[in-house]
Enzyme design. Structure first.
Site, PDB file in Angstrom:
ATOM      1  N   ASP A 109      -8.875  -6.825 -64.114  1.00  0.00           N
ATOM      2  CA  ASP A 109     -10.046  -7.139 -63.301  1.00  0.00           C
ATOM      3  C   ASP A 109     -10.422  -8.603 -63.509  1.00  0.00           C
ATOM      4  OD1 ASP A 109     -12.743  -7.452 -62.316  1.00  0.00           O
ATOM      5  OD2 ASP A 109     -12.924  -5.273 -62.342  1.00  0.00           O
ATOM      6  N   MET A 110     -10.360  -9.389 -62.437  1.00  0.00           N
ATOM      7  CA  MET A 110     -10.638 -10.819 -62.551  1.00  0.00           C
ATOM      8  C   MET A 110     -12.051 -11.082 -63.049  1.00  0.00           C
ATOM      9  SD  MET A 110      -9.448 -13.877 -62.320  1.00  0.00           S
ATOM     10  CE  MET A 110      -7.949 -13.847 -61.330  1.00  0.00           C
ATOM     11  N   HIS A 146      -4.492 -12.921 -49.513  1.00  0.00           N
ATOM     12  CA  HIS A 146      -5.104 -11.607 -49.730  1.00  0.00           C
ATOM     13  C   HIS A 146      -5.070 -11.354 -51.227  1.00  0.00           C
ATOM     14  CE1 HIS A 146      -5.879  -7.237 -48.805  1.00  0.00           C
ATOM     15  NE2 HIS A 146      -5.396  -7.174 -50.046  1.00  0.00           N
ATOM     16  N   HIS A 188       0.686  -5.732 -46.807  1.00  0.00           N
ATOM     17  CA  HIS A 188      -0.687  -6.162 -46.485  1.00  0.00           C
ATOM     18  C   HIS A 188      -0.789  -6.644 -45.040  1.00  0.00           C
ATOM     19  CE1 HIS A 188      -1.465  -7.119 -51.034  1.00  0.00           C
ATOM     20  NE2 HIS A 188      -1.832  -5.875 -50.744  1.00  0.00           N
ATOM     21  N   ARG A 228      -2.339   5.054 -42.232  1.00  0.00           N
ATOM     22  CA  ARG A 228      -1.680   3.915 -42.862  1.00  0.00           C
ATOM     23  C   ARG A 228      -0.368   4.390 -43.469  1.00  0.00           C
ATOM     24  NH1 ARG A 228      -1.903   1.808 -48.723  1.00  0.00           N
ATOM     25  NH2 ARG A 228      -1.016  -0.276 -48.556  1.00  0.00           N
ATOM     26  N   ASN A 238      -5.570   7.206 -45.344  1.00  0.00           N
ATOM     27  CA  ASN A 238      -4.673   6.461 -46.233  1.00  0.00           C
ATOM     28  C   ASN A 238      -4.327   7.386 -47.387  1.00  0.00           C
ATOM     29  OD1 ASN A 238      -3.326   4.749 -47.959  1.00  0.00           O
ATOM     30  ND2 ASN A 238      -4.943   3.208 -48.054  1.00  0.00           N
ATOM     31  N   GLY A 255     -10.695  -8.383 -52.608  1.00  0.00           N
ATOM     32  CA  GLY A 255     -11.792  -8.341 -53.570  1.00  0.00           C
ATOM     33  C   GLY A 255     -12.023  -9.650 -54.296  1.00  0.00           C
TER      34      GLY A 255
END
Length: 390
Positions: free
Chosen positions: A272-273, A197, A170, A82, A8, A320
């Site tokens: 970032d959650m 996703h 995706h 990819r 990738n 994630g």
């Protein structure tokens, strides 16, 4: 045809994974900051030990040479690449001069991604000229969308002459997790599923009998739901407004919408959650707003995806955030009361594990860790052998 190397390649980075069919682990690594003094490669060795190697000013080909030394104990039979944008190509393809030309010809649709993907292809073709190499496109899975889903309401010559339409991304992730969930449910590639996703990039997808019927991303990965740094859907006239009133040019607007917006822009804190959830728990109002907008827009998109399905058999969370945040999953389910969804709280608290999290009533709800590398390796194996992809 057992061991497959998956590449990738980005503009200044290379991710690789060696998929070993007879082993329960993978060798993988990341080369980053290529072409700069900070270039380095890190990863996992054959002994499952971490390593870091400084690369100096190494380019992609030099970085790949170092990476290949790290996996030289194993023979691999093919290489899968990819490639972000495949235009209207519907499946993976064995690389030859025509495929490379086709990828170049649609690079205007993904100017930041396809040229970088070609760098990796050209480098491995030099290093391994005798190995079969395959391109697997992020967009291919979505080419089963009907025209009512992929067409924009624009003058038709823009689609006919310039390829302006919705392509979706995706695809390898949506394909893998929807196939896996339907298999676990007892009917492989059957039924209607809505996939979320959720990572730094986020998208939803409606899958019916193993085929994509709609997805939230469009001509580019910017369209759709709120993401880590991407805005998702905005009023198309925003570009004009920002240009006239703030004097921003198109490059500035594109930078803001792709790099400075989303969770980061809303919160002013982080993309970032995990950081945002912690901050919200400590009373940070902006972090809470970012979470609320993210959840609402996601639920709204998932509800829209249901319009593409003859029936809804279940939801799938991956990526994630989707795999690790029971908190976000629960909030999304609450935002879809008309779907008749019910959670098993204990199962929903599980992180990074393949598990069904509904309570047995209503549509099924699955958490499926995505495996894009595994999917790419599987498609590469089939194409290299001249077989149809599952």
């Amino acid at each position: 045809m057992s061991n497959i190397l998956v590449i990738n390649c980005g503009s200044s980075s290379i991710k690789y994974a060696l998929i070993l069919q007879d082993y329960d682990y993978r060798l993988y690594g990341l080369a980053e900051n290529l072409g700069t003094p900070q270039a380095r490669i890190s990863g996992i060795t054959k002994d499952k030990e971490k390593f870091v190697v400084e690369l100096g000013l190494a380019d992609h080909e030099q970085a790949l040479s170092v990476a290949m030394q790290r996996i030289s104990h194993f023979k691999f039979d093919a290489i899968g690449h990819r490639v972000v944008h495949g235009g209207t190509m519907t499946h993976a393809r064995l690389i030859d001069d025509q495929v490379i030309e086709d990828i170049q010809n649609i690079s205007n649709l993904a100017p930041l991604h396809n040229p970088a993907n070609l760098i990796g292809i050209n480098a491995t073709m030099k290093l391994y000229p005798d190995l079969p190499q395959v391109t697997v496109f992020d967009t291919a899975f979505h080419q089963t969308m009907p025209n009512k889903a992929y067409l924009y309401a624009l003058p038709r010559e823009l689609h006919q002459q310039y390829g302006i339409r919705r392509y979706g991304f995706h695809g390898t992730s949506h394909a893998y997790v929807s196939e896996r969930a339907s298999t676990l449910a007892g009917q492989k590639n059957q039924g209607g599923w809505i996939v979320a996703h959720l990572g730094n990039g986020c998208s939803t997808c409606a899958v019916w009998n193993g085929q994509s019927l709609d997805t939230s991303m469009g001509l580019t990965p910017l369209e759709g739901v709120v993401m880590g740094t991407r805005s998702g859907d905005v009023d198309p006239s925003l570009h004009y407004f920002l240009n006239i009133n703030l004097g921003w040019d198109l490059a500035k607007i594109d930078q803001v919408l792709n790099k400075d917006s989303g969770l980061l822009g809303l919160s002013g804190l982080s993309n970032d959650m995990r950081t945002l959830v912690e901050a919200a728990e400590h009373g940070n109002a902006d972090a809470q707003i970012a979470i609320d907008v993210f959840v609402y827009r996601l639920a709204k998109s998932m509800a829209a995806m249901s319009c593409a399905l003859p029936q809804l058999d279940g939801l799938i969370f991956t990526g994630g955030i989707g795999e690790n945040s029971g908190f976000i999953r629960e909030k999304v389910i609450w935002a879809l009361p008309h779907f008749g969804l019910s959670l098993n709280a204990e199962n929903n608290a599980t992180r990074a594990q393949e598990i069904r999290i509904d309570d047995g009533t209503g549509p099924q709800i699955w958490v499926i860790p995505t495996d894009e590398e595994g999917r790419i390796a599987n498609e590469t194996r089939h194409i290299a052998l001249g077989e149809a992809v599952d």
